[in-house]
Design a protein around this motif. Structure first.
Motif, PDB file in Angstrom:
ATOM      1  N   THR A   2       3.291   1.461   7.885  1.00 41.41           N
ATOM      2  CA  THR A   2       4.306   0.760   7.102  1.00 41.41           C
ATOM      3  C   THR A   2       4.401   1.345   5.704  1.00 41.41           C
ATOM      4  O   THR A   2       5.491   1.474   5.153  1.00 41.41           O
ATOM      5  CB  THR A   2       3.963  -0.749   7.020  1.00 41.41           C
ATOM      6  OG1 THR A   2       3.840  -1.254   8.346  1.00 41.41           O
ATOM      7  CG2 THR A   2       5.030  -1.506   6.297  1.00 41.41           C
ATOM      8  N   LYS A   3       3.263   1.719   5.145  1.00 40.21           N
ATOM      9  CA  LYS A   3       3.252   2.304   3.815  1.00 40.21           C
ATOM     10  C   LYS A   3       3.991   3.647   3.807  1.00 40.21           C
ATOM     11  O   LYS A   3       4.728   3.954   2.866  1.00 40.21           O
ATOM     12  CB  LYS A   3       1.806   2.475   3.356  1.00 40.21           C
ATOM     13  CG  LYS A   3       1.654   2.788   1.899  1.00 40.21           C
ATOM     14  CD  LYS A   3       0.192   2.800   1.518  1.00 40.21           C
ATOM     15  CE  LYS A   3       0.025   2.892   0.031  1.00 40.21           C
ATOM     16  NZ  LYS A   3      -1.375   2.871  -0.373  1.00 40.21           N
ATOM     17  N   THR A   4       3.829   4.433   4.849  1.00 36.31           N
ATOM     18  CA  THR A   4       4.505   5.715   4.961  1.00 36.31           C
ATOM     19  C   THR A   4       6.021   5.520   5.050  1.00 36.31           C
ATOM     20  O   THR A   4       6.787   6.226   4.397  1.00 36.31           O
ATOM     21  CB  THR A   4       4.011   6.483   6.204  1.00 36.31           C
ATOM     22  OG1 THR A   4       2.602   6.613   6.121  1.00 36.31           O
ATOM     23  CG2 THR A   4       4.652   7.853   6.293  1.00 36.31           C
ATOM     24  N   LYS A   5       6.454   4.553   5.848  1.00 38.54           N
ATOM     25  CA  LYS A   5       7.886   4.274   5.975  1.00 38.54           C
ATOM     26  C   LYS A   5       8.473   3.790   4.658  1.00 38.54           C
ATOM     27  O   LYS A   5       9.579   4.155   4.291  1.00 38.54           O
ATOM     28  CB  LYS A   5       8.136   3.231   7.069  1.00 38.54           C
ATOM     29  CG  LYS A   5       7.920   3.741   8.466  1.00 38.54           C
ATOM     30  CD  LYS A   5       8.234   2.666   9.477  1.00 38.54           C
ATOM     31  CE  LYS A   5       7.982   3.147  10.884  1.00 38.54           C
ATOM     32  NZ  LYS A   5       8.251   2.081  11.873  1.00 38.54           N
ATOM     33  N   LEU A   6       7.711   2.969   3.943  1.00 38.82           N
ATOM     34  CA  LEU A   6       8.169   2.453   2.657  1.00 38.82           C
ATOM     35  C   LEU A   6       8.314   3.584   1.641  1.00 38.82           C
ATOM     36  O   LEU A   6       9.301   3.659   0.906  1.00 38.82           O
ATOM     37  CB  LEU A   6       7.206   1.381   2.140  1.00 38.82           C
ATOM     38  CG  LEU A   6       7.593   0.680   0.855  1.00 38.82           C
ATOM     39  CD1 LEU A   6       8.926  -0.039   1.028  1.00 38.82           C
ATOM     40  CD2 LEU A   6       6.523  -0.300   0.444  1.00 38.82           C
ATOM     41  N   LEU A   7       7.336   4.482   1.595  1.00 39.13           N
ATOM     42  CA  LEU A   7       7.410   5.627   0.685  1.00 39.13           C
ATOM     43  C   LEU A   7       8.564   6.557   1.049  1.00 39.13           C
ATOM     44  O   LEU A   7       9.255   7.072   0.176  1.00 39.13           O
ATOM     45  CB  LEU A   7       6.090   6.399   0.684  1.00 39.13           C
ATOM     46  CG  LEU A   7       4.928   5.730  -0.055  1.00 39.13           C
ATOM     47  CD1 LEU A   7       3.649   6.520   0.153  1.00 39.13           C
ATOM     48  CD2 LEU A   7       5.252   5.618  -1.523  1.00 39.13           C
ATOM     49  N   LEU A   8       8.778   6.754   2.354  1.00 40.62           N
ATOM     50  CA  LEU A   8       9.881   7.595   2.805  1.00 40.62           C
ATOM     51  C   LEU A   8      11.221   6.982   2.413  1.00 40.62           C
ATOM     52  O   LEU A   8      12.117   7.676   1.907  1.00 40.62           O
ATOM     53  CB  LEU A   8       9.811   7.793   4.318  1.00 40.62           C
ATOM     54  CG  LEU A   8      10.901   8.673   4.925  1.00 40.62           C
ATOM     55  CD1 LEU A   8      10.823  10.079   4.358  1.00 40.62           C
ATOM     56  CD2 LEU A   8      10.779   8.689   6.428  1.00 40.62           C
ATOM     57  N   ALA A   9      11.372   5.676   2.595  1.00 40.47           N
ATOM     58  CA  ALA A   9      12.616   4.992   2.230  1.00 40.47           C
ATOM     59  C   ALA A   9      12.847   5.046   0.718  1.00 40.47           C
ATOM     60  O   ALA A   9      13.969   5.267   0.250  1.00 40.47           O
ATOM     61  CB  ALA A   9      12.585   3.549   2.713  1.00 40.47           C
ATOM     62  N   ALA A  10      11.788   4.860  -0.047  1.00 42.54           N
ATOM     63  CA  ALA A  10      11.914   4.918  -1.510  1.00 42.54           C
ATOM     64  C   ALA A  10      12.294   6.324  -1.954  1.00 42.54           C
ATOM     65  O   ALA A  10      13.117   6.503  -2.861  1.00 42.54           O
ATOM     66  CB  ALA A  10      10.612   4.477  -2.168  1.00 42.54           C
TER      67      ALA A  10
END
Length: 123
Positions: A2-10
Motif C-alpha cells: 500500500t505504501k508503494t502504491k501511495l508513493l507511486l500515486a503521489a
C-alpha cells in the motif's frame, strides 16, 4: 504494498502538476514597433524570426511570439510566468494599472500618506 502504491500515486500527481505549470502561457498586449522588437531581440543575443504577422525571438531562457495587429501594437505570448526578466527586457514591463488591478490614473486623489486627524506639535 500500500505504501508503494501511495508513493507511486503521489509521484504521478506531482509530475502531472509540474507539466501543467510549464504548459501555461503568459500573454501581454504591448505597444511596440516591429523594428524595436527585432532590435531588442538581437541586442539580447536572441535568434529573431519573422513569419508575418508573427515575429519570434528566442533568447537563452524563453521564446516570445508576438502577433502584430498593427505596426506598433502586438499580442505577445511565451511559456511560463508573466513577469520574466528576459521578457521584460524584450517587450517592456506591463502597465502599472494592469499590475495593480485598479483603473486609477496619475494625479488626482489617491496614493500618498494619510495624515492623522489629531494635531501634531513640531518642536
Amino acid at each position: 504494498m500500500t505504501k508503494t502504491k501511495l508513493l507511486l500515486a503521489a509521484g504521478m500527481a506531482l509530475a502531472s502538476l509540474m507539466s501543467a505549470a510549464q504548459a501555461q502561457a503568459a500573454t501581454r498586449e504591448v505597444d511596440i514597433g516591429m523594428e524595436t522588437f527585432a532590435n531588442r531581440c538581437v541586442d539580447q543575443g536572441g535568434v529573431f524570426a519573422a513569419d508575418m504577422p508573427v515575429l519570434t525571438c528566442l533568447v537563452a531562457s524563453v521564446q516570445v511570439d508576438c502577433t502584430f495587429l498593427d505596426t506598433h501594437y502586438a499580442e505577445c505570448s511565451w511559456p511560463g510566468i508573466d513577469n520574466r526578466v528576459a521578457v521584460n527586457r524584450l517587450i517592456g514591463m506591463a502597465d502599472a494599472s494592469t499590475l495593480s488591478g485598479g483603473g486609477g490614473s496619475a494625479g488626482g486623489k489617491g496614493g500618498g500618506i494619510d495624515l492623522p486627524d489629531f494635531p501634531i506639535k513640531w518642536k
